[in-house]
Write a protein that holds these residues in place. Sequence first.
Motif, PDB file in Angstrom:
ATOM      1  N   PHE A 110       0.335 -13.652 -13.260  1.00  0.00           N
ATOM      2  CA  PHE A 110      -1.082 -13.128 -13.231  1.00  0.00           C
ATOM      3  C   PHE A 110      -1.363 -12.615 -14.534  1.00  0.00           C
ATOM      4  N   ILE A 111      -2.799 -12.898 -14.822  1.00  0.00           N
ATOM      5  CA  ILE A 111      -3.312 -12.274 -16.109  1.00  0.00           C
ATOM      6  C   ILE A 111      -4.725 -11.984 -15.924  1.00  0.00           C
ATOM      7  N   HIS A 112      -5.020 -10.942 -16.694  1.00  0.00           N
ATOM      8  CA  HIS A 112      -6.396 -10.206 -16.767  1.00  0.00           C
ATOM      9  C   HIS A 112      -7.213 -10.927 -17.382  1.00  0.00           C
ATOM     10  N   ARG A 113      -8.332 -11.488 -16.828  1.00  0.00           N
ATOM     11  CA  ARG A 113      -9.564 -12.375 -17.527  1.00  0.00           C
ATOM     12  C   ARG A 113     -10.481 -11.480 -18.263  1.00  0.00           C
ATOM     13  N   VAL A 114     -10.687 -10.295 -17.370  1.00  0.00           N
ATOM     14  CA  VAL A 114     -12.048  -9.210 -17.714  1.00  0.00           C
ATOM     15  C   VAL A 114     -11.295  -8.051 -18.131  1.00  0.00           C
ATOM     16  N   LYS A 115     -11.847  -7.230 -19.063  1.00  0.00           N
ATOM     17  CA  LYS A 115     -11.376  -6.003 -19.308  1.00  0.00           C
ATOM     18  C   LYS A 115     -12.467  -5.048 -18.460  1.00  0.00           C
ATOM     19  N   TYR A 116     -12.050  -4.200 -17.748  1.00  0.00           N
ATOM     20  CA  TYR A 116     -12.658  -3.618 -16.697  1.00  0.00           C
ATOM     21  C   TYR A 116     -12.480  -1.968 -16.643  1.00  0.00           C
ATOM     22  N   THR A 117     -13.152  -1.126 -16.218  1.00  0.00           N
ATOM     23  CA  THR A 117     -12.816   0.303 -15.910  1.00  0.00           C
ATOM     24  C   THR A 117     -12.991   0.626 -14.488  1.00  0.00           C
ATOM     25  N   ILE A 118     -11.992   1.192 -14.022  1.00  0.00           N
ATOM     26  CA  ILE A 118     -12.203   1.499 -12.544  1.00  0.00           C
ATOM     27  C   ILE A 118     -12.809   3.077 -12.543  1.00  0.00           C
ATOM     28  N   TRP A 119     -13.726   2.872 -11.829  1.00  0.00           N
ATOM     29  CA  TRP A 119     -14.429   4.292 -11.376  1.00  0.00           C
ATOM     30  C   TRP A 119     -13.994   4.875 -10.250  1.00  0.00           C
ATOM     31  N   LEU A 120     -13.397   6.097 -10.267  1.00  0.00           N
ATOM     32  CA  LEU A 120     -13.029   6.797  -9.240  1.00  0.00           C
ATOM     33  C   LEU A 120     -14.226   7.465  -8.795  1.00  0.00           C
ATOM     34  N   ASP A 121     -14.508   7.570  -7.468  1.00  0.00           N
ATOM     35  CA  ASP A 121     -15.749   8.191  -7.209  1.00  0.00           C
ATOM     36  C   ASP A 121     -15.662   9.947  -7.286  1.00  0.00           C
ATOM     37  N   GLU A 122     -16.803  10.585  -7.213  1.00  0.00           N
ATOM     38  CA  GLU A 122     -16.802  11.936  -7.429  1.00  0.00           C
ATOM     39  C   GLU A 122     -16.055  12.974  -6.768  1.00  0.00           C
ATOM     40  N   PHE A 123     -15.634  12.376  -5.361  1.00  0.00           N
ATOM     41  CA  PHE A 123     -14.800  13.087  -4.620  1.00  0.00           C
ATOM     42  C   PHE A 123     -13.390  12.487  -4.321  1.00  0.00           C
ATOM     43  N   PHE A 124     -13.052  11.732  -5.363  1.00  0.00           N
ATOM     44  CA  PHE A 124     -11.511  11.247  -5.337  1.00  0.00           C
ATOM     45  C   PHE A 124     -10.672  12.482  -5.626  1.00  0.00           C
ATOM     46  N   ARG A 125      -9.560  12.535  -4.999  1.00  0.00           N
ATOM     47  CA  ARG A 125      -8.290  13.680  -5.343  1.00  0.00           C
ATOM     48  C   ARG A 125      -7.287  12.677  -6.189  1.00  0.00           C
ATOM     49  N   LEU A 126      -7.251  12.758  -7.345  1.00  0.00           N
ATOM     50  CA  LEU A 126      -6.335  12.417  -8.173  1.00  0.00           C
ATOM     51  C   LEU A 126      -5.069  13.051  -8.434  1.00  0.00           C
ATOM     52  N   THR A 127      -3.891  12.631  -7.768  1.00  0.00           N
ATOM     53  CA  THR A 127      -2.820  13.222  -7.945  1.00  0.00           C
ATOM     54  C   THR A 127      -1.903  12.350  -8.945  1.00  0.00           C
ATOM     55  N   LYS A 128      -0.725  12.888  -9.085  1.00  0.00           N
ATOM     56  CA  LYS A 128       0.024  12.311 -10.132  1.00  0.00           C
ATOM     57  C   LYS A 128       0.553  11.063  -9.632  1.00  0.00           C
ATOM     58  N   GLU A 129       0.835  11.147  -8.188  1.00  0.00           N
ATOM     59  CA  GLU A 129       1.469  10.180  -7.557  1.00  0.00           C
ATOM     60  C   GLU A 129       0.534   9.012  -7.284  1.00  0.00           C
TER      61      GLU A 129
END
Length: 259
Positions: A110-129
């Motif tokens: 697999f290769i990445h054709r497009v350089k993108y940014t993942i947008w986590l929504d304003e309510f996303f609970r981002l943990t270390k896991e």
Amino acid sequence: LLRSNLIFGQCHIGNSAQCRKTTPSQPIIMLQDVNFGVNPSVSGSKKSYFLNSQNTKNVKCASRDEYAVAFLSNFSINNNFSHFLHGLLRLFCALIDAQFIVWDIATNSFIHRVKYTIWLDEFFRLTKEKEGWLQSFIPAGKATMRSLSMDTKDNQCVSTSNLLYGSGCVRLLPPEKWFGYPGCRASEMLPAFGQYMRQIHMALNAEDLKLVDEELQSTTDPGLRVAFAVRDVGTTTGMRVISNLQQVQMLIRKTQHVR
């Protein structure tokens, strides 16, 4: 109002040229010229997605991404890790359908054709896991990630030229309906997802693993012991039953550490 509905609704609000809708061959939602934050043209508005228009063309956002992928959260994704993992599968599915990630026959990878940014929504609970798992989709130099809750403080906004709806993969059904339902693409997406994750983490392929039959081999054999619960699924009803439950239970009892 569901945030997914907000994104879908922009297709009807804006010009058709600003939104590439789902097609049978390419089930994606792609919006052009999208901001996230407080819309200055709407009095008393709250943070949300809004299209660039004549009323907002003079809005200067703090950050801009050429390609963004909206990864939305909900109660289940925030509180149930298995639902978060299913969300990753849907994210992978959307990236494949949009051809941001493609299979390269020449390199057999697999290769990445497009350089993108993942947008986590304003309510996303981002943990270390969760961050660790998300890192699989943002390899260095090929993709990035931003939290909309952190990047839109003090009424700031972020913008993107192209926004891909990354929580959809509208033809992939929930995990309990992966098999036995018409229109499900699990037979295509699940193996591809596994291959991608093994490639990213440089893990062995399934055929490289050494399986040990507990009935025939010594318990001192260094091979890998695996218990598979085989679920028989009807083609129309989707009802399931574990057909080898006794064998699985026997293997678990033989290899368990606590007796």
